[in-house]
Design a protein around this motif. Structure first.
Motif, short mmCIF file in Angstrom:
data_model
loop_
_atom_site.label_atom_id
_atom_site.label_comp_id
_atom_site.label_asym_id
_atom_site.label_seq_id
_atom_site.Cartn_x
_atom_site.Cartn_y
_atom_site.Cartn_z
N PHE A 127 -83.78 -19.70 -76.93
CA PHE A 127 -82.52 -19.05 -77.34
C PHE A 127 -81.42 -17.42 -76.05
CE2 PHE A 127 -86.13 -16.65 -74.86
CZ PHE A 127 -86.25 -15.37 -75.08
N GLN A 128 -81.86 -18.90 -75.17
CA GLN A 128 -81.08 -18.48 -73.77
C GLN A 128 -81.07 -19.04 -72.15
OE1 GLN A 128 -78.45 -15.75 -73.92
NE2 GLN A 128 -77.90 -16.47 -71.91
N ALA A 251 -86.55 -18.67 -88.02
CA ALA A 251 -85.93 -17.54 -87.70
C ALA A 251 -85.11 -17.38 -86.48
CB ALA A 251 -87.45 -15.88 -87.77
N VAL A 252 -86.33 -18.02 -85.39
CA VAL A 252 -84.98 -18.52 -84.18
C VAL A 252 -84.14 -19.33 -84.27
CG1 VAL A 252 -86.11 -20.19 -82.05
CG2 VAL A 252 -87.47 -18.51 -82.74
N SER A 257 -78.33 -19.84 -83.42
CA SER A 257 -76.66 -20.64 -84.92
C SER A 257 -75.82 -19.60 -84.79
CB SER A 257 -77.28 -21.33 -86.15
OG SER A 257 -77.75 -19.96 -87.48
N ARG A 258 -76.80 -18.21 -84.94
CA ARG A 258 -75.53 -17.16 -84.81
C ARG A 258 -75.30 -16.57 -83.45
NH1 ARG A 258 -77.67 -12.61 -87.57
NH2 ARG A 258 -79.28 -13.90 -88.73
N ASN A 259 -75.30 -16.79 -82.38
CA ASN A 259 -75.63 -16.77 -81.27
C ASN A 259 -75.57 -15.21 -80.86
OD1 ASN A 259 -74.49 -16.93 -78.97
ND2 ASN A 259 -72.60 -16.37 -79.14
N VAL A 260 -77.16 -14.26 -81.72
CA VAL A 260 -76.84 -12.93 -81.78
C VAL A 260 -77.21 -12.46 -80.37
CG1 VAL A 260 -77.10 -12.72 -84.18
CG2 VAL A 260 -79.38 -13.52 -81.96
N LEU A 265 -77.29 -9.04 -75.26
CA LEU A 265 -77.54 -9.31 -73.76
C LEU A 265 -76.35 -8.40 -72.69
CD1 LEU A 265 -78.70 -10.65 -71.33
CD2 LEU A 265 -76.67 -12.12 -71.30
N GLU A 266 -75.02 -8.83 -74.01
CA GLU A 266 -74.54 -7.41 -73.36
C GLU A 266 -74.53 -6.27 -73.50
OE1 GLU A 266 -70.59 -8.12 -76.27
OE2 GLU A 266 -70.50 -9.94 -74.75
#
Length: 277
Positions: A127-128, A251-252, A257-260, A265-266
């Protein structure tokens, strides 16, 4: 330090569900059971490295973790139809022991290493992505460009940290690296000239240095390693079934894929700054 803070466990001790039945905490750290004593896998307990802003840090309540990784694992749980409590369960080494024991279900952010595969499953994709760098006092220039530049120099890192299987193996056989309990301590030692270099990830290092008002250190552009963060589940979790892993994996995949994570993070960077300034 107790594995899961008593005050938080009290919150999980009894939860009223829609039908009016009561779910009680089991003997496992933070886990919840139905009235008949069976583990209720609609609610999972996760933890992670508490010394890891803006991904994870200890919330003001002293019992839970917050940050972008906590937000991500909670959202993944929602999509998979489960509730995930992200709790503070001690330092990073203690968290990993909880995963070995199965006293927590999941970790919100871990690198992939061969030893960890022996006690937890990884959810793909990562995820990151992260960068691990070399930190030194600002009046010292190691001219670092490759791992061999660190041979013969005393370094520091945080206990039980991994920076990827390849570097971990190289460091074990070739480098002299001492471990400290926390990133704050490592950065302070570096600032005071008590170590020649520190190995840690770029973004968390900058965040903690700013929080501790440490301004006389520097990092190097060439990374030691670039690694990915994954959600993981303990092999010994009573809820680790193929069916639940499948729902969490979908879910992951959807969230990545939607770059949430970019938005999370912001928001966490802003939240960390507001909380520590």
């Amino acid at each position: 330090m107790m594995s899961i803070r008593i005050a938080f466990l009290a919150v999980l001790l009894a939860t009223v569900v829609g039908s009016g039945s009561v779910r009680a905490q089991s003997g496992k750290s933070g886990s919840v059971s139905d009235a008949d004593g069976q583990r209720d896998c609609s609610r999972l307990v996760a933890s992670g490295n508490p010394d890891y802003p803006p991904y994870l840090w200890v919330a003001k309540d002293g019992h839970t973790l917050q940050g972008a990784a906590a937000d991500f694992i909670k959202r993944a749980g929602e999509l998979a139809g489960v509730e995930v409590d992200v709790v503070y369960s001690g330092n990073w080494g203690r968290v990993q022991q909880h995963m070995r024991d199965g006293t927590i279900d999941m970790i919100a952010g871990a690198f992939l290493t061969l030893p960890r595969l022996e006690y937890m499953d990884y959810f793909y994709p990562a995820f990151q992505g992260t960068r691990t760098v070399i930190w030194t006092h600002d009046n010292l220039d190691l001219r670092y460009s490759q791992w061999s530049d660190l041979v013969g120099i005393d370094g520091l890192t945080v206990i039980n940290n991994s920076f990827g299987q390849a570097f971990d193996t190289y460091a074990r056989h070739n480098l002299t690296i001492s471990e400290v309990p926390s990133l704050e301590q490592g950065l302070q030692m570096l600032s005071l000239g008590r170590a020649e270099y520190l190995i840690y990830e770029e973004f968390p290092g900058k965040a903690v240095a700013a929080h501790e008002n440490i301004t006389n250190i520097r990092s190097y552009d060439t990374p030691v390693s670039t690694e990915n963060l994954y959600l993981t589940m303990s092999h010994k979790s009573e809820c680790n079934t193929g069916e639940l892993r499948g729902r969490l994996s979908r879910a992951v995949f959807d969230l990545v894929s939607r770059n949430v994570m970019t938005e999370m993070l912001e928001a966490s960077i802003q939240e960390w700054g507001d909380q520590t300034n």
